[in-house]
Design a protein around this motif. Structure first.
Motif, mmCIF file in Angstrom:
data_model
loop_
_atom_site.group_PDB
_atom_site.id
_atom_site.type_symbol
_atom_site.label_atom_id
_atom_site.label_comp_id
_atom_site.label_asym_id
_atom_site.label_seq_id
_atom_site.Cartn_x
_atom_site.Cartn_y
_atom_site.Cartn_z
ATOM 1 N N ASP A 87 0.873 -1.165 0.000
ATOM 2 C CA ASP A 87 0.000 0.000 0.000
ATOM 3 C C ASP A 87 0.914 1.220 0.000
ATOM 4 N N VAL A 88 0.789 2.051 -1.021
ATOM 5 C CA VAL A 88 1.643 3.227 -1.153
ATOM 6 C C VAL A 88 0.832 4.442 -0.726
ATOM 7 N N GLN A 89 1.241 5.049 0.370
ATOM 8 C CA GLN A 89 0.518 6.168 0.973
ATOM 9 C C GLN A 89 0.831 7.455 0.211
ATOM 10 N N VAL A 90 -0.148 7.968 -0.515
ATOM 11 C CA VAL A 90 0.037 9.227 -1.247
ATOM 12 C C VAL A 90 -0.823 10.348 -0.670
ATOM 13 N N THR A 91 -1.565 10.046 0.393
ATOM 14 C CA THR A 91 -2.501 11.027 0.963
ATOM 15 C C THR A 91 -2.168 11.410 2.396
ATOM 16 N N ALA A 92 -1.013 11.001 2.901
ATOM 17 C CA ALA A 92 -0.655 11.222 4.300
ATOM 18 C C ALA A 92 -0.799 12.689 4.695
ATOM 19 N N GLY A 93 -1.487 12.908 5.793
ATOM 20 C CA GLY A 93 -1.628 14.256 6.333
ATOM 21 C C GLY A 93 -2.598 15.148 5.594
ATOM 22 N N ALA A 100 -9.355 11.159 -2.902
ATOM 23 C CA ALA A 100 -9.674 10.636 -4.231
ATOM 24 C C ALA A 100 -8.900 11.392 -5.309
ATOM 25 N N GLU A 101 -8.883 12.704 -5.216
ATOM 26 C CA GLU A 101 -8.179 13.514 -6.214
ATOM 27 C C GLU A 101 -6.680 13.223 -6.196
ATOM 28 N N LEU A 102 -6.089 13.118 -5.013
ATOM 29 C CA LEU A 102 -4.652 12.842 -4.901
ATOM 30 C C LEU A 102 -4.312 11.468 -5.477
ATOM 31 N N CYS A 103 -5.112 10.457 -5.120
ATOM 32 C CA CYS A 103 -4.858 9.103 -5.629
ATOM 33 C C CYS A 103 -5.023 9.048 -7.141
ATOM 34 N N ARG A 104 -6.075 9.669 -7.647
ATOM 35 C CA ARG A 104 -6.301 9.642 -9.102
ATOM 36 C C ARG A 104 -5.210 10.371 -9.861
ATOM 37 N N GLY A 127 -11.834 4.310 3.689
ATOM 38 C CA GLY A 127 -11.494 5.467 2.883
ATOM 39 C C GLY A 127 -11.386 5.127 1.400
ATOM 40 N N PHE A 128 -10.654 5.962 0.668
ATOM 41 C CA PHE A 128 -10.514 5.832 -0.781
ATOM 42 C C PHE A 128 -9.177 5.186 -1.101
ATOM 43 N N TRP A 129 -9.165 4.276 -2.084
ATOM 44 C CA TRP A 129 -7.916 3.718 -2.589
ATOM 45 C C TRP A 129 -8.118 3.206 -4.004
ATOM 46 N N ILE A 130 -7.008 3.074 -4.705
ATOM 47 C CA ILE A 130 -7.003 2.572 -6.076
ATOM 48 C C ILE A 130 -6.091 1.354 -6.138
ATOM 49 N N VAL A 131 -6.601 0.267 -6.694
ATOM 50 C CA VAL A 131 -5.792 -0.922 -6.932
ATOM 51 C C VAL A 131 -5.174 -0.771 -8.318
ATOM 52 N N MET A 132 -3.859 -0.952 -8.366
ATOM 53 C CA MET A 132 -3.123 -0.815 -9.620
ATOM 54 C C MET A 132 -2.199 -2.009 -9.785
ATOM 55 N N VAL A 133 -1.630 -2.152 -10.980
ATOM 56 C CA VAL A 133 -0.562 -3.116 -11.221
ATOM 57 C C VAL A 133 0.606 -2.381 -11.866
ATOM 58 N N ASP A 134 1.810 -2.805 -11.500
ATOM 59 C CA ASP A 134 3.015 -2.222 -12.081
ATOM 60 C C ASP A 134 3.205 -2.756 -13.508
ATOM 61 N N PRO A 135 4.226 -2.328 -14.222
ATOM 62 C CA PRO A 135 4.401 -2.762 -15.614
ATOM 63 C C PRO A 135 4.531 -4.272 -15.820
ATOM 64 N N GLU A 136 4.842 -5.037 -14.761
ATOM 65 C CA GLU A 136 4.933 -6.498 -14.897
ATOM 66 C C GLU A 136 3.766 -7.208 -14.220
ATOM 67 N N GLY A 137 2.741 -6.447 -13.788
ATOM 68 C CA GLY A 137 1.519 -7.068 -13.276
ATOM 69 C C GLY A 137 1.436 -7.277 -11.784
ATOM 70 N N ASN A 138 2.368 -6.727 -11.007
ATOM 71 C CA ASN A 138 2.326 -6.853 -9.557
ATOM 72 C C ASN A 138 1.350 -5.833 -8.974
ATOM 73 N N GLU A 139 0.402 -6.317 -8.168
ATOM 74 C CA GLU A 139 -0.601 -5.434 -7.601
ATOM 75 C C GLU A 139 -0.017 -4.552 -6.491
ATOM 76 N N PHE A 140 -0.536 -3.336 -6.420
ATOM 77 C CA PHE A 140 -0.260 -2.435 -5.302
ATOM 78 C C PHE A 140 -1.446 -1.487 -5.197
ATOM 79 N N CYS A 141 -1.559 -0.812 -4.078
ATOM 80 C CA CYS A 141 -2.664 0.126 -3.873
ATOM 81 C C CYS A 141 -2.107 1.516 -3.597
ATOM 82 N N LEU A 142 -2.777 2.493 -4.163
ATOM 83 C CA LEU A 142 -2.523 3.893 -3.788
ATOM 84 C C LEU A 142 -3.569 4.256 -2.755
ATOM 85 N N VAL A 143 -3.136 4.683 -1.596
ATOM 86 C CA VAL A 143 -4.056 5.041 -0.512
ATOM 87 C C VAL A 143 -3.785 6.441 -0.020
#
Length: 143
Positions: A87-93, A100-104, A127-143
């Motif tokens: 889970d990659v935290q992009v909304t901290a603080g 939603a806007e920050l994650c998108r 809360g809000f999060w987006i499930v994504m995959v990296d260029p080789e298909g590994n899942e991660f989430c933007l939260v």
């Protein structure tokens, strides 16, 4: 004393996948060991043949806080869903109203680097999060 953690990814192209994750996390390529100007200098001394030098790649947190990420070449591709993901935290603080806007926004930047957006969630408790995959298909989430 607590153990340290390295996160290891199987990859078809370790350097390309490592570069993606470095961009995502604000990491840098791991510098060569002390006493060596370049990785090639180090690998020459260790006797690593040139055709094997792209078998691994590592990125590190420049502040030393996060774990080292290591990318190792494997012959097979990814075939199933990850059992563990980051889970990659992009909304901290930031206020929840901005999440939603920050994650998108960050998802769009990562798509330009080869990631894919799979789905979005907006839950009352989680809360809000987006499930994504990296260029080789590994899942991660933007939260």
């Amino acid at each position: 004393m607590a153990a340290t953690v390295q996160v290891t990814f199987d990859a078809a192209d370790p350097a390309a996948l490592g570069t993606f994750w470095a961009e995502l996390l604000g990491y840098v390529e791991q510098p060569p060991p002390d006493g060596y100007a370049t990785w090639d200098d180090f690998l020459d001394e260790k006797g690593m043949p040139p055709e094997r030098r792209d078998d691994g790649y590592a990125v590190v947190d420049p502040d030393g806080a996060g774990p080292r990420l290591f990318f190792q070449r494997v012959p097979e591709g990814k075939t199933a869903k990850n059992r563990v993901h980051l889970d990659v935290q992009v909304t901290a603080g930031r206020p929840r109203s901005e999440h939603a806007e920050l994650c998108r926004s960050r998802a769009g930047e990562l798509e330009a680097l080869g990631a894919r957006r799979l789905r979005e969630f907006d839950e009352p408790v989680s809360g809000f999060w987006i499930v994504m995959v990296d260029p080789e298909g590994n899942e991660f989430c933007l939260v």
